[in-house]
Design a protein around this motif. Structure first.
Motif, PDB file in Angstrom:
ATOM      1  N   ARG A  15       0.829  -1.201   0.000  1.00  9.43           N
ATOM      2  CA  ARG A  15       0.000   0.000   0.000  1.00  9.43           C
ATOM      3  C   ARG A  15       0.867   1.256   0.000  1.00  9.43           C
ATOM      4  NH1 ARG A  15      -2.353   3.345   3.836  1.00  9.43           N
ATOM      5  NH2 ARG A  15      -4.497   4.038   3.387  1.00  9.43           N
ATOM      6  N   ARG A  47      -2.691  -4.524 -11.541  1.00 13.91           N
ATOM      7  CA  ARG A  47      -3.847  -3.643 -11.340  1.00 13.91           C
ATOM      8  C   ARG A  47      -4.735  -4.143 -10.206  1.00 13.91           C
ATOM      9  NH1 ARG A  47      -5.726  -0.059 -15.163  1.00 13.91           N
ATOM     10  NH2 ARG A  47      -7.868  -0.658 -14.653  1.00 13.91           N
ATOM     11  N   ARG A  48      -4.883  -5.454 -10.104  1.00 16.58           N
ATOM     12  CA  ARG A  48      -5.731  -6.002  -9.058  1.00 16.58           C
ATOM     13  C   ARG A  48      -5.230  -5.593  -7.679  1.00 16.58           C
ATOM     14  NH1 ARG A  48      -7.076 -12.271  -9.376  1.00 16.58           N
ATOM     15  NH2 ARG A  48      -7.947 -11.473 -11.339  1.00 16.58           N
ATOM     16  N   SER A  49      -3.923  -5.540  -7.517  1.00 16.38           N
ATOM     17  CA  SER A  49      -3.353  -5.130  -6.230  1.00 16.38           C
ATOM     18  C   SER A  49      -3.686  -3.676  -5.929  1.00 16.38           C
ATOM     19  CB  SER A  49      -1.831  -5.312  -6.247  1.00 16.38           C
ATOM     20  OG  SER A  49      -1.497  -6.677  -6.392  1.00 16.38           O
ATOM     21  N   PHE A  51      -6.362  -1.928  -6.910  1.00 19.64           N
ATOM     22  CA  PHE A  51      -7.765  -1.750  -6.552  1.00 19.64           C
ATOM     23  C   PHE A  51      -8.142  -2.505  -5.280  1.00 19.64           C
ATOM     24  CE2 PHE A  51      -7.832  -0.701 -11.126  1.00 19.64           C
ATOM     25  CZ  PHE A  51      -8.350   0.591 -11.027  1.00 19.64           C
ATOM     26  N   ARG A  52      -7.257  -3.350  -4.815  1.00 21.68           N
ATOM     27  CA  ARG A  52      -7.486  -3.973  -3.514  1.00 21.68           C
ATOM     28  C   ARG A  52      -7.359  -2.939  -2.403  1.00 21.68           C
ATOM     29  NH1 ARG A  52      -3.337  -7.823  -3.143  1.00 21.68           N
ATOM     30  NH2 ARG A  52      -4.580  -9.106  -4.564  1.00 21.68           N
ATOM     31  N   TYR A  53      -6.538  -1.925  -2.630  1.00 22.04           N
ATOM     32  CA  TYR A  53      -6.291  -0.901  -1.617  1.00 22.04           C
ATOM     33  C   TYR A  53      -7.027   0.406  -1.909  1.00 22.04           C
ATOM     34  CZ  TYR A  53      -2.508  -3.936  -0.005  1.00 22.04           C
ATOM     35  OH  TYR A  53      -1.790  -4.992   0.479  1.00 22.04           O
ATOM     36  N   PRO A  55     -10.053   2.322  -4.307  1.00 15.31           N
ATOM     37  CA  PRO A  55     -11.130   2.197  -5.294  1.00 15.31           C
ATOM     38  C   PRO A  55     -10.894   3.017  -6.560  1.00 15.31           C
ATOM     39  CG  PRO A  55     -12.021   2.599  -3.094  1.00 15.31           C
ATOM     40  CD  PRO A  55     -10.542   2.824  -3.012  1.00 15.31           C
TER      41      PRO A  55
END
Length: 248
Positions: A15, A47-49, A51-53, A55
């Protein structure tokens, strides 16, 4: 110990790495010219990482506000009847200052970036409104049943946010120099002096029925004893004296 046996430096949490990469690119290219793909490429994640943190790209500019808002809400929820409500919301606002003061360099960079990007200014205003709403909801609960209790709650919450932000922005404009805590304490002290006595009077029971004429108007040989706070402004002391004499 030889350099070959030294432990490698720990990598920042993902993060934090995303926030650092985002701001590096914002400063180099500009906010609008930087995409989420650019950020994850520099941070070395997918990218998935991201948007995990976060929005959205806007959220990476304000990474700690959700945590701070949760801390403020919990702080207010832990209040009891012994806490002075105006002092309590001022103390809650100091939690926001603590978030900014943790990393002055980052806070100043974000302030400059937000000034340049209209979309970020709008986003920041929405965050500020959520803080104000949390303060107002707490005060509404404390002032329930009072005349104009909701009005008092909303006005005091807005005043706390305005005073806090006035001092905070002055500190940010100085590039994070000086004592931010002292500046915010001074601004919030103004709010406490302006509204603390008003809420105490609102909580006090009102007299039932009119006073007899002699008592309301006073007689030349009457002695009136007025008890007031040492830090009360002179206009308030005069107002209370006139009320005691029936001249208000």
């Amino acid at each position: 110990m030889s350099s070959s046996s030294a432990a490698p430096a720990a990598k920042p949490p993902m993060r934090d790495a995303l926030v650092a990469a985002a701001f590096q690119l914002f400063l180099e290219r500009g906010y609008e010219q930087t995409t989420v793909d650019d950020i994850v490429a520099l941070a070395g994640v997918g990218r998935r990482s991201f948007f995990r943190y976060f929005p959205s790209k806007e959220d990476v500019v304000f990474p700690d506000h959700e945590r701070c808002l949760a801390d403020m809400t919990a702080f207010l929820a832990a209040s009891d009847a012994e806490h002075d409500p105006v002092r309590r919301v001022c103390d809650a606002a100091r939690l926001v200052l603590g978030m900014y003061a943790e990393n002055p360099t980052f806070s100043v960079q974000r302030y400059r970036l937000t000034k340049q990007v209209p979309g970020l200014r709008a986003y920041e205003l929405s965050v500020v409104w959520r803080y104000e709403r949390a303060l107002a909801e707490y005060l509404r609960g404390r002032f329930a049943g009072r005349p104009d209790g909701t009005l008092q709650a909303d006005v005091i919450a807005a005043a706390v946010v305005a005073a806090h932000n006035n001092a905070l922005r002055s500190w940010l404009r100085s590039d994070g120099l000086g004592d931010a805590g002292a500046a915010v304490d001074h601004a919030l002290g103004y709010v406490q002096r302006a509204f603390g006595h008003a809420t105490e009077r609102a909580a006090a029971p009102a007299p039932i029925g009119p006073l007899p004429a002699g008592e309301a108007a006073g007689r030349p040989d009457d002695v009136v004893v007025l008890v007031s706070r040492r830090d009360a402004p002179m206009w308030r002391v005069v107002q209370e004296l006139e009320a005691a004499l029936g001249r208000a």
